[in-house]
Structure formats: structure tokens, C-alpha cells
Write an enzyme that holds these catalytic residues in place. Structure first.
Site, PDB file in Angstrom:
ATOM      1  N   GLU A  12      36.471  55.208  40.063  1.00  0.00           N
ATOM      2  CA  GLU A  12      37.236  55.055  38.822  1.00  0.00           C
ATOM      3  C   GLU A  12      36.364  54.377  37.754  1.00  0.00           C
ATOM      4  O   GLU A  12      35.652  53.407  38.044  1.00  0.00           O
ATOM      5  CB  GLU A  12      38.442  54.161  39.133  1.00  0.00           C
TER       6      GLU A  12
ATOM      7  N   LYS B  66      45.285  59.127  34.933  1.00  0.00           N
ATOM      8  CA  LYS B  66      45.977  58.160  35.788  1.00  0.00           C
ATOM      9  C   LYS B  66      47.412  57.953  35.299  1.00  0.00           C
ATOM     10  O   LYS B  66      47.644  57.822  34.089  1.00  0.00           O
ATOM     11  CB  LYS B  66      45.223  56.833  35.758  1.00  0.00           C
TER      12      LYS B  66
ATOM     13  N   CYS C 261      43.163  55.562  41.885  1.00  0.00           N
ATOM     14  CA  CYS C 261      43.487  54.207  42.385  1.00  0.00           C
ATOM     15  C   CYS C 261      44.989  53.959  42.518  1.00  0.00           C
ATOM     16  O   CYS C 261      45.628  54.509  43.401  1.00  0.00           O
ATOM     17  CB  CYS C 261      42.816  53.169  41.498  1.00  0.00           C
TER      18      CYS C 261
ATOM     19  N   GLY D 111      27.682  15.807  48.833  1.00  0.00           N
ATOM     20  CA  GLY D 111      28.988  16.221  49.341  1.00  0.00           C
ATOM     21  C   GLY D 111      28.984  17.690  49.754  1.00  0.00           C
ATOM     22  O   GLY D 111      28.003  18.413  49.541  1.00  0.00           O
ATOM     23  N   ILE D 112      30.101  18.115  50.316  1.00  0.00           N
ATOM     24  CA  ILE D 112      30.137  19.438  50.943  1.00  0.00           C
ATOM     25  C   ILE D 112      30.208  20.574  49.910  1.00  0.00           C
ATOM     26  O   ILE D 112      29.624  21.640  50.119  1.00  0.00           O
ATOM     27  CB  ILE D 112      31.293  19.532  51.969  1.00  0.00           C
TER      28      ILE D 112
ATOM     29  N   GLU E 259      40.612  21.098  43.893  1.00  0.00           N
ATOM     30  CA  GLU E 259      40.464  20.168  42.774  1.00  0.00           C
ATOM     31  C   GLU E 259      40.721  20.851  41.430  1.00  0.00           C
ATOM     32  O   GLU E 259      41.283  20.234  40.527  1.00  0.00           O
ATOM     33  CB  GLU E 259      39.114  19.428  42.820  1.00  0.00           C
TER      34      GLU E 259
ATOM     35  N   LYS F 200      42.884  21.821  31.241  1.00  0.00           N
ATOM     36  CA  LYS F 200      41.504  21.730  31.754  1.00  0.00           C
ATOM     37  C   LYS F 200      41.028  23.093  32.242  1.00  0.00           C
ATOM     38  O   LYS F 200      39.909  23.499  31.988  1.00  0.00           O
ATOM     39  CB  LYS F 200      41.437  20.777  32.954  1.00  0.00           C
TER      40      LYS F 200
END
Lengths: 546, 546
Positions: B41, B112, B148, B299-300, B407, B517
């Protein structure tokens, strides 16, 4: 029959307040002798509720509010907009609808057929289009009630393959009602009057139109609700940028000339001014804040934003922070202080040299041997961003962004620097319009210092810098940007209008490359037919016009 | 009949490259003996082209590319997707279409009908839905070609009131072709197989399905093109997260078992890993960059992003910047350096104390007498943002954002600080999934240091800070967030599942308040059914759940 149009400022999802406001205005309309009071599209939840509509309890709260409102509809009928469930399994789950309430009960339900899905509108994301049409009988009259876009399919290149009024007219209604949430742009009031007049003329019916008023973050509704007679003549025009309720007599609308007052047409700049003041005001009260902070450079953009903020919030609620750097000219601080004195807002002067020097020193090792360039300019702009955000965080000020549309367009701004802020006040106003706005603000006496208006624009991030070092003359730049952004012309079409080929291509490339910055820009108060933000959705990693 | 499915990685608006790639694969399919080669598509322009579609010359460039491609369709037919003009005046200006090209000419055009307009999709913004259906005759077979979403209206609560295959089946076709641009999420492959199998079964036809592959900024296409026989059995499954071209024999699909290889089903985490690596890679090559920079905290989250970036770009193209503050623990720098050593990327250590102290001193007057609070924490995070952006500006590195979905959801991050970056790598991955991802990255040996995985998460912006001081346990938090964000449940519905009422309300309020934010957050690589960004459009100034 007496019809009250209630043009109110709703707050999205604030059911308690919206419901109370609607009930109060039912009472007011009743006290003024109205038989029917009409509220706007999606009045109960505010427009646009966006993906709140995907939460079942949000829709349930709308229905609950409508039932609460219905109780108050005795001795007066009421039309009010809200989203309702689609009870048919196939299709979208909701309709954008209006309840016709009489004797405390929902007597008729009208569903919107034409769902705007362009620019800032996403209605087909949520709503199923209506395909069944029926007039509403009330006090011996047949009312053709439609919702906003339902009347907008009347021009030469119709966006939809069907037309609701072509169906409703078959029942020979006596009048048309249209409830709307039609956002402002400085060209929209005339379009709106034209389209509605065309409907009144085509169907030879009087038309009562009620719009929302007020800002919902970036989208601003200007009100200006309208009444037409069956010849398409405007018989009444309600207030702009203010709540308003007026009662109209159907027979008088049809038979009496000049019965109801109409405002004068406002200039584009006057409309933009009023829209931005309302945009600031509503952002603050609807989000529960009172005080604003902004960086005041001595330049025209921040001066205009400061003046608008003082009008919206009162100078006592505005904190202007002057943050000179070693490249700031003497007149910058003087011009900024002159404004502060003219306007009476609070101010602080915080020099950024210490922080900029600290970053230079911290980065000395990785940057060893490399010349001063845009990096160091950006560091200064970002130091200012940190100071402003610190003031915001410490004192609960909301930071106003002061970028204009011309610089947003070409990416002439520092991400996380001067592009910081909770709301972009003038991000939909071209630089050339900013000068007009400054003159308009000064029309009753100098507020923005003359020197701020007449000096050459500069970012003052390196010695003797001028905007004109990096950008073409704003007079030319803004024309090309307008053709590309508002008129959606590609480079060939703009060049064909007589603009310099190399310049057009350079500018369009800058616009395209700045998508990644604009993606992270604050929401921008929309005043033009095509603003940056939710109404303009461009790929970031795309090659066209690159 | 031999059908080639060409599963390619397009670049939005890069007509030159897309056209060349399509022409090459026509040649490849021909060399493999295919009678027909099928591209995805909107293959010609890439998906989603978004508002590029509103530029007339963009659509003209699509048509021009199609004509160039047609020239190469000799001794082979081709299906290719592109936007085309709607020649009827009423309705939207474009169709989402496919050309069936044979003997160098467009022999049939398919439009479509079902236009996804939800989550990340905006198709009704641009396209008119098709209402006329016709099969295509080719080599004695009748092909039912759809695009689709046209096959996705088959479940119990259909989103559309019509169903294209119900029309096409009336012509008794021999097979179904479906061309798609079906974005990845870690739950989507199974849904896709189910829906397509249901179609094959319902219409008792073999089905050939070709998808795009590759990332377009935040939207990732995983490929995994499919072939089904008329009983709905998967007969072939193409590669995931890679370009692929395979040729299938229609008769063998119908009659021979286990003829074509199929990959094993991958775990959710493995899919997320591969999607993120491709997402980084494609962001870089499609925007013309090679080198990345990121902040490495020990940190991770940043460790996982660093590992993914090194896999995507090569460790020699990744610069990790360690920016300890006075509140950083000793193990933070050690853990970060252990990762750098394990992985072999470049690194710099730049302490932020000097800049943080400079801001403290500059703000001493306005902040006099006020205690250390979130303001000073944010200043540190923003100093890091400035350092990273300076490295980016000076050396042409692209800054990778390392915020995770948990977060992002609750607003536990600093705008213009750790929320900086050009692309959010793990912003659609919950913290609990980040741990799984780290384990997966380490499956063949330690890359992410064990201590990084096992120590309690901390932002280290004040003494002895832990995430758990401000946030509930991630195990609980992520479950509540999943119910609210992915499952779109309101507070009452989540509480009814047995979660603590006060906690649910607190978390939902945090999510709502963080909209302002998230509006300014970088685009986030989408791997879940509901990612932050263009697929989730919430009001900023709204009161619901406030």
C-alpha cells in the site's frame, strides 16, 4: 416563536461547570421570554474532546449531564450538543449529536452527517456519519436542525457526497437551526457568514446559528453567532470573543429590518489581538493558573507577548525576566525596561554569563580546538530556558513562549531554549504581522517602545548578529511562507508566482528540515487558517522538499 | 500462476529511491519466474505520507513514478500502491489506490473503501472511500484485490457499515490479494494472522498479503507478509523486520503442504527488541545521520538505549556521556563505565556541578530564603540536557531520548532535561518491560551490568532519592497504566478490577496532568497497541480525570 441563542465558553470535560452554566442560561433565556434556547455543538463536554471520547465513562458523564439539564427544561425547550452512543453494532461507536429537550424530556435526537476530518478536525476518528434525516415539530413549526459542518457542503467543490439540508428540505421546514463549534481564524468570520447566507438563500429559510466561544488550549472559538432571514440577509450578529445570550423573535427576523444590533467588522489584526488575549486568559483559568513568566529581550516578539499577557492576566500577574548575555546590546535592556515601566508588570534581571561560562568550561575538553559556532549560541538560548523554567517551577508561573510563526517555520529558534514554554502565544503570527500587532497595541499611546519596533531584529547570540544575516527579508519570507503553509503550494507553484527560484527552494527546505523541532514546540494559539500544531501533520523523516 | 510478494522498506517522499527499489524488485521477481509482483500500500510514496498529500505536486510525483515503473512491467504484471486524484468533484480530492500494471500500462485501478481513522491512522483526512468494486482478470484468473483495512471489517463489532469482499465475492474470484501498510505492535502479528485467516475461510479463497517493512519516524512496519490457502491455513510467512521477496505458486499454495518456510513466533520482548533496533536504524539513514549521543546515568533505561543504539548503528557511532552530579552515587559512574567497556562505544565524563552551581548563584536573589525543591532537581536535569544538546550540535550527533513509558505516563521526567532528544527509543516500553529487555539483551553474555539491572531505580537528583519515594511500585503502576492507556479504561473500571481506589485516582490524575509535558516530548518509537504520540490525542487543558 422566540429563540434564545446561548453562546458560551465551555471547558473540555468539566461537566460540573458546563452543566451549571447551561442550566443558568436556560433560566436566563426563560426569564427573557424565550420558547427555545439553543446551545452549541458538544456543549456538554466542550469541543474538541479528542480521545477523551474513547473512554466509556466520559460518554456516560455526557449523558448524565444531559439528563440533569433536561430536568430544567420546563416552560422552555432546549437544544444542546453532546456525543451519544451508536446503538447499531456496525460503524463507529458514537454520534456527534444534539438533543431537543421539551417538558423535561429528550423529544428528538439529531445526529451529525458531515464529519470534518481535515486541518484541526478529527471527527471521523470518533463518530459515525448520520444518514437519516427528520425535522422536529415545535409550537406548530417544523425545525430543520443540523450540526455545524452539515451546512458547509454548499460550495463548488463539495467535500462530501451528500448534503443533509437537501434531505430535510423535503419536509418543508419553517426554519433552520445550526449548532456549531467553529474555530476562529482571522479569515473565517467572512467565510462563515457567506456559507450560512448561501444556505438561507438556497433553502429560502431563516437560519439561527449558535457557535461556541473561548479557547481550548490552542483552538480558539470566536462566537459571533448569527441570524439570517430567508433571503440570506444577516439580521443579527452576536458578540465576538465574549459570552453572549440573545433572544430573537422568529416573526421579527422575517419581517422587521434592523431590529437587532450587529457589531462592525473588525480588522484582521484586531481579531488576532482579541483572540490571543482570550487564548491566554482561557489557558490560565481552565488549567488553574494565574501568573505568567516570560523572557523579555528588548525585541518586538517578547514585547508583544508581554503586552498581550498583561492585558489577559493583569500586569500584576506577569513576570518579565531580562537575561542579557555578553552579546546583548545596551539598548536591549533599556528597551525591555521601558516596556516594563510602560506596562507595570514585575521584572527580574538575571545575567546568563555565569552559566554560559560554566558550560564553556565543562565542555572545554571535548570542544578543544573547535571554533565558536551555533553550539555556543544555542547554549546561551538554553541557559535562558533553564532560568525561565526555574522561575516557573519555583513560583508556579506558567512560561509563555514568544516564538513567532516566521521563525517557527524556518527553524530559526533553539529547541529547549527560546522554544520553551507551556503555550505559544504568537507562534501563528508572522513577523510582518507582529509589527502590525505592536502598532495596534500602541494605538492609544506607547506601550511597546518605539525603538523595539523600529530596530533591526536580532537574536543577539553573537557579536553584531542580525536576523537578516541568516534569513531573507521578512517581507519576502512571510509571503513565500504564506503561499507554502496557508495556501499549500509546492516550490514550482510559488516560483511561478514570480519569486526567486533559489530562495523559494531554500526556504521550503528550511521549513521541511524544521519539522523535528516543531514536533517538540509548545501548543500554539491558532489564529490563521493553517497553524503549526494539530492542524498541520507532516512527516518528520520525509524526503519531499528536502 | 506465480506471485511474487515484495516486502520493501520505503522512505516517505523519497520518490527517486522508492521508484528505483520497486523497479529493481520487478527485475528480481521476473528473474525468479513470477507472473505478477505485488508491492505494498502506498509503496510509491511510503506510508504514512500525512499532509504531504495536501500538496498537488506530491500527488503528481506519485503518478510520474508510477508511469516510470509501468515501463518496466513487460513479461510481468505488477500491483503497486499510490495516492491518486478523485476525478469526481464531490468528496475528498484523493483515493488511496493500487495500480494493476500489465504490458507497460495501467490496466486496472483499485480504490480503498475502508479508511482507518483511529489511533495513528488519519486516512479519511485525505481519501474518499471507494464504493464501486470489480475483480481484475489476469491469465485466466479473477483476482479480488483489496487494500489493507478493506479486509479488517470481519469481527463481531465491525467499524464500518460495508465490507468490500462481500461485493467482490459476487464475481466469484479465484484468489484474494491484499496490499498493506500495517504497523507493528507486539500484539499485532497474531491479530493480523487471525483476521486474514478469517477472510480466507469466509470467502474460501487463497489470500496473498504483502506488508511494508521499516520505520517511518515513530511508526514501525514489521513485514511478515503472508500467504493462506482457502481453508485459512498459513502456507507461508515472510521475514520480520527485514526486506524480503518471495515467489509463490498459486497451485502449490492450494495443493502442497509445508512447501514454504515459516519463521517461529517470536516472544513479545524479542519483537520489541528487533522493532526498536530497526526504528533507530531507519531514523538515522532516512534522515541522513550516522552518529548518536545519549546520556548514560548508570541506570537501566539509558543502558538499554545505549545497547540498542550500538546494535543499530555500531558502537563506533555511539557517544555515551556520563554526567554525574553531587547526588550521583559512586556505583552510577562505575555501572555506566562497565557498560561502555562491555559494549565498546565512545564516552565522555562531564560533571554538571559547575553549571548547576552557576544557576544557583544566578538565581540566589529571586530564590532567597526558599528551600531546595523540585526546581533545583530540574535545573540539574536541564544542565544535562544542555550538555547533550551541545555535543549534538557540535559534532552532528543525534540525541537519543531515554525516557520509558511509565515515567512518560506519570510525568516523572524533566521537560527540556531528560525529556530532550530527537527520537524516544523506549518511550513506549513500560519500566517492567525494560527489565525484560535488559535480560534479553544479556541473553548471550553480560552487556548491561548486573548491578544496573538489580539496583533500585533512582533519578539521583537529591540525596538518597529513589523512584519509589514518588511513585508506586512499578509492578502495580504498569498494570494500572496498561489498563488506562492500552485498554482505555477509566478509574471506575480499573478500581473494579481490584486495584486500590486512591492509588488509581492518583495515577490517572498524574497521567492527565502530564499531557502538557508529553505534548513536547520527542516522537516515540511505537511498539505497543497504544503509544504516546500521534496515536493518542488528548486535550491539554481538559478537566476529565483531573
Amino acid at each position: 416563536m422566540k429563540i434564545a441563542l446561548a453562546q458560551l465558553n465551555y471547558h473540555i470535560g468539566n461537566f460540573e461547570q458546563n452543566t451549571q452554566k447551561i442550566i443558568e442560561h436556560i433560566g436566563l433565556a426563560k426569564s427573557k421570554g424565550a420558547d427555545l434556547v439553543v446551545f452549541a455543538e458538544l456543549a456538554i463536554c466542550g469541543y474538541p474532546p479528542r480521545d477523551f471520547l474513547e473512554f466509556e465513562d466520559f460518554v456516560a458523564l455526557c449523558e448524565k449531564a444531559a439528563q440533569e439539564i433536561a430536568v430544567h427544561c420546563t416552560d422552555i425547550a432546549c437544544v444542546v450538543g453532546l456525543p451519544i452512543k451508536n446503538e447499531v453494532l456496525a460503524g463507529k461507536d458514537l454520534y456527534n449529536a444534539a438533543y431537543f429537550i421539551e417538558n423535561g424530556k429528550v423529544k428528538a435526537v439529531v445526529r451529525k452527517a458531515l464529519l470534518p476530518t481535515y486541518d484541526v478536525f478529527d471527527e471521523y476518528r470518533y463518530f459515525e456519519p448520520n444518514t437519516k434525516f427528520e425535522c422536529i415539530g415545535f409550537k406548530g413549526k417544523k425545525i430543520a436542525l443540523t450540526i455545524c459542518e452539515d451546512l458547509w457542503n454548499i460550495n463548488d467543490n463539495p467535500l462530501y457526497v451528500s448534503c443533509p439540508m437537501d434531505e430535510l428540505i423535503k419536509e418543508s421546514p419553517d426554519l433552520m437551526l445550526n449548532i456549531a463549534a467553529s474555530p476562529f481564524n482571522y479569515r473565517h468570520d467572512e467565510d462563515r457568514i457567506q456559507i450560512l447566507a448561501d444556505n438561507a438563500k438556497k433553502y429560502q429559510l431563516p437560519l439561527f446559528y449558535v457557535n461556541q466561544v473561548g479557547a481550548q488550549t490552542e483552538i480558539i472559538f470566536d462566537g459571533g453567532s448569527l441570524v439570517f432571514d430567508e433571503t440570506g440577509t444577516v439580521k443579527a450578529e452576536m458578540k465576538y470573543f465574549e459570552q453572549d445570550l440573545q433572544v430573537f423573535d422568529l416573526e421579527e427576523i422575517q419581517n422587521v429590518k434592523n431590529k437587532y444590533p450587529q457589531p462592525e467588522r473588525a480588522s484582521d489584526i484586531m481579531q488576532i489581538h482579541d483572540a490571543l488575549v482570550m487564548g491566554i486568559q482561557d489557558y490560565f483559568w481552565k488549567s488553574g493558573f494565574k501568573k505568567a513568566v516570560l523572557g523579555l529581550s528588548g525585541g518586538i516578539d517578547s514585547a508583544v507577548v508581554c503586552a498581550l499577557a498583561c492585558r489577559a492576566l493583569g500586569p500584576e500577574n506577569v513576570m518579565a525576566v531580562l537575561m542579557p548575555s555578553k552579546y546583548s546590546s545596551d539598548h536591549s535592556v533599556k528597551d525591555a525596561l521601558d516596556l516594563v515601566n510602560n506596562i507595570g508588570c514585575k521584572h527580574e534581571i538575571i545575567e546568563i554569563k555565569q552559566a554560559a561560562d560554566a558550560f564553556d568550561s565543562m565542555l572545554a575538553k571535548p570542544f578543544a580546538g573547535l571554533p565558536f559556532n551555533l553550539t555556543e549560541e544555542n547554549i546561551q538560548a538554553r541557559c535562558r530556558g533553564i532560568v525561565l523554567m526555574a522561575m516557573s517551577n519555583k513560583f508556579g508561573y506558567v512560561l509563555l513562549n514568544t516564538s513567532n510563526k516566521s521563525e517557527c517555520a524556518v527553524g530559526y529558534g533553539t529547541l529547549y531554549g527560546d522554544m520553551c514554554g507551556a503555550i505559544g502565544v504568537i507562534g501563528d503570527v508572522y513577523k510582518t504581522q507582529i509589527f502590525e500587532l505592536a502598532r495596534y497595541i500602541n494605538k492609544d499611546g506607547e506601550i511597546i517602545p518605539e525603538n523595539t519596533i523600529v530596530k533591526p531584529p536580532s537574536a543577539e547570540l553573537r557579536p553584531d548578529q542580525k536576523d537578516s544575516d541568516s534569513l531573507p527579508d521578512y517581507g519576502i519570507l512571510d509571503q513565500i511562507l504564506f503561499q507554502h503553509i496557508e495556501m499549500q503550494k509546492g516550490s514550482q507553484a510559488i516560483i511561478a508566482q514570480g519569486f526567486d527560484e533559489a530562495l523559494v527552494k531554500r526556504i521550503l527546505k528550511m521549513v521541511n528540515l524544521a519539522e523535528f523541532k516543531r514536533y517538540q514546540t509548545p501548543p500554539i494559539l491558532r489564529v490563521s487558517p493553517k497553524a503549526f500544531g494539530m492542524g498541520r501533520r507532516m512527516p518528520i523523516v520525509g524526503k519531499y522538499m528536502d
